[in-house]
Write an enzyme that holds these catalytic residues in place. Sequence first.
Site, PDB file in Angstrom:
ATOM      1  N   LYS A   1       6.378   4.351  -0.759  1.00 56.21           N
ATOM      2  CA  LYS A   1       5.044   4.947  -0.653  1.00 56.21           C
ATOM      3  C   LYS A   1       5.097   6.317   0.025  1.00 56.21           C
ATOM      4  O   LYS A   1       5.849   6.493   0.986  1.00 56.21           O
ATOM      5  CB  LYS A   1       4.190   3.979   0.188  1.00 56.21           C
ATOM      6  CG  LYS A   1       2.717   4.208   0.140  1.00 56.21           C
ATOM      7  CD  LYS A   1       2.007   3.172   1.000  1.00 56.21           C
ATOM      8  CE  LYS A   1       2.268   3.384   2.483  1.00 56.21           C
ATOM      9  NZ  LYS A   1       1.451   2.540   3.365  1.00 56.21           N
TER      10      LYS A   1
ATOM     11  N   LYS B   1       6.292  -2.270   9.501  1.00 57.95           N
ATOM     12  CA  LYS B   1       6.223  -1.328  10.623  1.00 57.95           C
ATOM     13  C   LYS B   1       7.038  -1.806  11.819  1.00 57.95           C
ATOM     14  O   LYS B   1       7.643  -1.005  12.514  1.00 57.95           O
ATOM     15  CB  LYS B   1       4.769  -1.114  11.062  1.00 57.95           C
ATOM     16  CG  LYS B   1       4.013  -0.192  10.136  1.00 57.95           C
ATOM     17  CD  LYS B   1       2.805   0.421  10.825  1.00 57.95           C
ATOM     18  CE  LYS B   1       2.168   1.472   9.950  1.00 57.95           C
ATOM     19  NZ  LYS B   1       0.889   1.959  10.467  1.00 57.95           N
TER      20      LYS B   1
ATOM     21  N   LYS C   1       2.701   9.296   6.040  1.00 62.08           N
ATOM     22  CA  LYS C   1       2.715  10.286   7.120  1.00 62.08           C
ATOM     23  C   LYS C   1       3.951  10.118   7.985  1.00 62.08           C
ATOM     24  O   LYS C   1       4.380  11.046   8.661  1.00 62.08           O
ATOM     25  CB  LYS C   1       1.509  10.074   8.047  1.00 62.08           C
ATOM     26  CG  LYS C   1       0.174  10.445   7.462  1.00 62.08           C
ATOM     27  CD  LYS C   1      -0.948  10.123   8.459  1.00 62.08           C
ATOM     28  CE  LYS C   1      -2.132   9.498   7.766  1.00 62.08           C
ATOM     29  NZ  LYS C   1      -2.925   8.591   8.549  1.00 62.08           N
TER      30      LYS C   1
HETATM   31  P1  TYM Z   1      -4.092   5.049   6.666  1.00 52.79           P
HETATM   32  O1  TYM Z   1      -4.479   5.972   7.744  1.00 52.79           O
HETATM   33  O2  TYM Z   1      -2.658   4.607   6.576  1.00 52.79           O
HETATM   34  O3  TYM Z   1      -4.467   5.654   5.245  1.00 52.79           O
HETATM   35  C1  TYM Z   1      -5.769   6.132   4.998  1.00 52.79           C
HETATM   36  C2  TYM Z   1      -6.173   5.883   3.568  1.00 52.79           C
HETATM   37  O4  TYM Z   1      -5.241   6.497   2.658  1.00 52.79           O
HETATM   38  C3  TYM Z   1      -4.747   5.515   1.752  1.00 52.79           C
HETATM   39  N1  TYM Z   1      -3.333   5.828   1.468  1.00 52.79           N
HETATM   40  C4  TYM Z   1      -2.823   5.976   0.247  1.00 52.79           C
HETATM   41  N2  TYM Z   1      -3.396   5.897  -0.977  1.00 52.79           N
HETATM   42  C5  TYM Z   1      -2.592   6.120  -2.042  1.00 52.79           C
HETATM   43  N3  TYM Z   1      -1.270   6.417  -1.944  1.00 52.79           N
HETATM   44  C6  TYM Z   1      -0.655   6.497  -0.739  1.00 52.79           C
HETATM   45  N4  TYM Z   1       0.650   6.792  -0.637  1.00 52.79           N
HETATM   46  C7  TYM Z   1      -1.452   6.269   0.430  1.00 52.79           C
HETATM   47  N5  TYM Z   1      -1.179   6.279   1.768  1.00 52.79           N
HETATM   48  C8  TYM Z   1      -2.347   5.996   2.381  1.00 52.79           C
HETATM   49  C9  TYM Z   1      -4.885   4.199   2.473  1.00 52.79           C
HETATM   50  O5  TYM Z   1      -4.912   3.116   1.574  1.00 52.79           O
HETATM   51  C10 TYM Z   1      -6.187   4.389   3.202  1.00 52.79           C
HETATM   52  O6  TYM Z   1      -7.287   4.123   2.355  1.00 52.79           O
HETATM   53  N6  TYM Z   1      -5.713   0.620   8.241  1.00 52.79           N
HETATM   54  C11 TYM Z   1      -6.115   1.841   7.610  1.00 52.79           C
HETATM   55  C12 TYM Z   1      -7.252   2.560   8.305  1.00 52.79           C
HETATM   56  C13 TYM Z   1      -8.439   1.711   8.599  1.00 52.79           C
HETATM   57  C14 TYM Z   1      -9.438   1.309   7.687  1.00 52.79           C
HETATM   58  C15 TYM Z   1     -10.356   0.526   8.438  1.00 52.79           C
HETATM   59  C16 TYM Z   1      -9.632   1.525   6.328  1.00 52.79           C
HETATM   60  C17 TYM Z   1      -8.769   1.195   9.811  1.00 52.79           C
HETATM   61  N7  TYM Z   1      -9.948   0.468   9.747  1.00 52.79           N
HETATM   62  C18 TYM Z   1     -11.459  -0.051   7.844  1.00 52.79           C
HETATM   63  C19 TYM Z   1     -10.742   0.950   5.734  1.00 52.79           C
HETATM   64  C20 TYM Z   1     -11.658   0.177   6.485  1.00 52.79           C
HETATM   65  C21 TYM Z   1      -4.925   2.767   7.561  1.00 52.79           C
HETATM   66  O7  TYM Z   1      -4.019   2.678   8.325  1.00 52.79           O
HETATM   67  O8  TYM Z   1      -5.035   3.762   6.662  1.00 52.79           O
END
Ligand code: TYM
Length: 332
Positions: free
Chosen positions: A194, A111, A197
Site C-alpha cells: 500500500k 503495525k 505515509k
Molecule cells: P489514515 O490516516 O491512515 O488514512 C486516511 C484515509 O486515507 C485512506 N488511505 C488510502 N486510500 C487509498 N489508497 C491508499 N494507499 C490509502 N492510504 C490511506 C484511508 O483509508 C483513510 O480513509 N484510522 C484512520 C483514521 C480514522 C478514521 C476515523 C477514519 C480515525 N477515526 C473514523 C474514518 C472514521 C486512519 O488511520 O486513516
Amino acid sequence: MDRIFSGIQPTGNLHLGNYLGAVRNWVRLQNDYECIFCIVDLHAITVPQDPAELRRTTREVAATYIAAGINPNSAVIFNQSTVSGHAELSWLLSCITPLGWLNRMTQFKDKAGKNRESVGLGLYAYPVLMAADILLYKATHVPVGEDQKQHLELARDIAIAFNRQFGEDFFPLPEPQILGTATRVMSLRDGTKKMSKSDISDYSRINLTDDAETIDLKIRKAKTDPDALPESVEGLGSRPEAANLLGIYAALTDASLGETVSRFAGVDFSRFKKDLAELAVTVLGPIAAERARLLAAPDHIDTILRHGAERANAIAAPNIAHVKELVGFLSP
Ligand code: TYM
C-alpha cells in the site's frame, strides 16, 4: 439528513492514496450529507510523535482538506482532541468490546510486527477509538479507503453490541463508502504494498506537497515491468505495478479501468508515464498551491478549527450525555 464522519491522522504528508481514497470523495459527497471531517490527533499519538511536529502537521492536514475543496462553512473541520467525547466514549466502548475482536485486526498486526509486547496499549485499542469517533456523532456514512474496511466492520459490531445491551437502535450502524477506482493506491516502488505515509522511501508515494518536477521524477522512477501495457484488464492480473499506475490514471480522469486500459493498449511505459505525470501535476498542482497559500495564515486555520470544535461538540455533547445515562452513571 444522513451524516458523514471521516478523518485522517496528522502524521506526515498526505499522499495520493489519501486523496483518491478519501479526501476527493469527501469533496464530492459534502453537499449531499451533513459532514464532519476530523484531524485525528488522538490516533496519531498511538505511535510516538514530536509535539511541535504534531502541531504543524495538524494545521497542514486542515489546510489540505480546505485546499482540496472541503468548504469549512458547511462541513465541520476540527481536530479530535478538542472534543473530549471521543476519549470518553472510547473508554465506555472498550468495556463492551471483547479482546477477541481486537485480536483479529490486521492493521495492528502489521503495525506492531515483532514489537507486539512493547508497543503501547493505545495502538491495540485504536479501532475502539475509531468506532467512538463515528458513533459519538451517530454518523450514518463513513467514506474511507479500502484499508479501513475491517475497522468499520468492527465499529458496526461495537454499535450492535451497545444497542443490544443498552437500548435497541441507539446507534445507527455506519455504512462504509469505499468509492472510485483507486480505493487502494499502491506504492510506486512495489505494486503489492500500500502507498503509505510511513514508508521509508519518499519515492514510494506522491505527496500532495510535491512540486511538478518531483511528481514527474517519482513517476518516471516508478517500478514497472519490461512489457508494453496490456490490451485488456485481464492482462493486468500478474502485473501489480501496471495495474496500480493505470488505476491511478483512471481515478484522476474519472474513467473506468477498462476505458483506461483500452486507451493505452500496447503503449510502452515511458510514454504512458509521461502522460500520467502531466495529469497528476494538473490535478495536484492547484491543491498544493492553495494549501501553501492557506498555511501562510495559520491564525485563519486555527479559527476554522476552533469554530469546527464548537460545532462538533454541540453534536457530541447530548449524545455522550445520553450514553452515560443509559450506562447508569449518576449526574447529580
Ligand atoms: P489514515 O490516516 O491512515 O488514512 C486516511 C484515509 O486515507 C485512506 N488511505 C488510502 N486510500 C487509498 N489508497 C491508499 N494507499 C490509502 N492510504 C490511506 C484511508 O483509508 C483513510 O480513509 N484510522 C484512520 C483514521 C480514522 C478514521 C476515523 C477514519 C480515525 N477515526 C473514523 C474514518 C472514521 C486512519 O488511520 O486513516
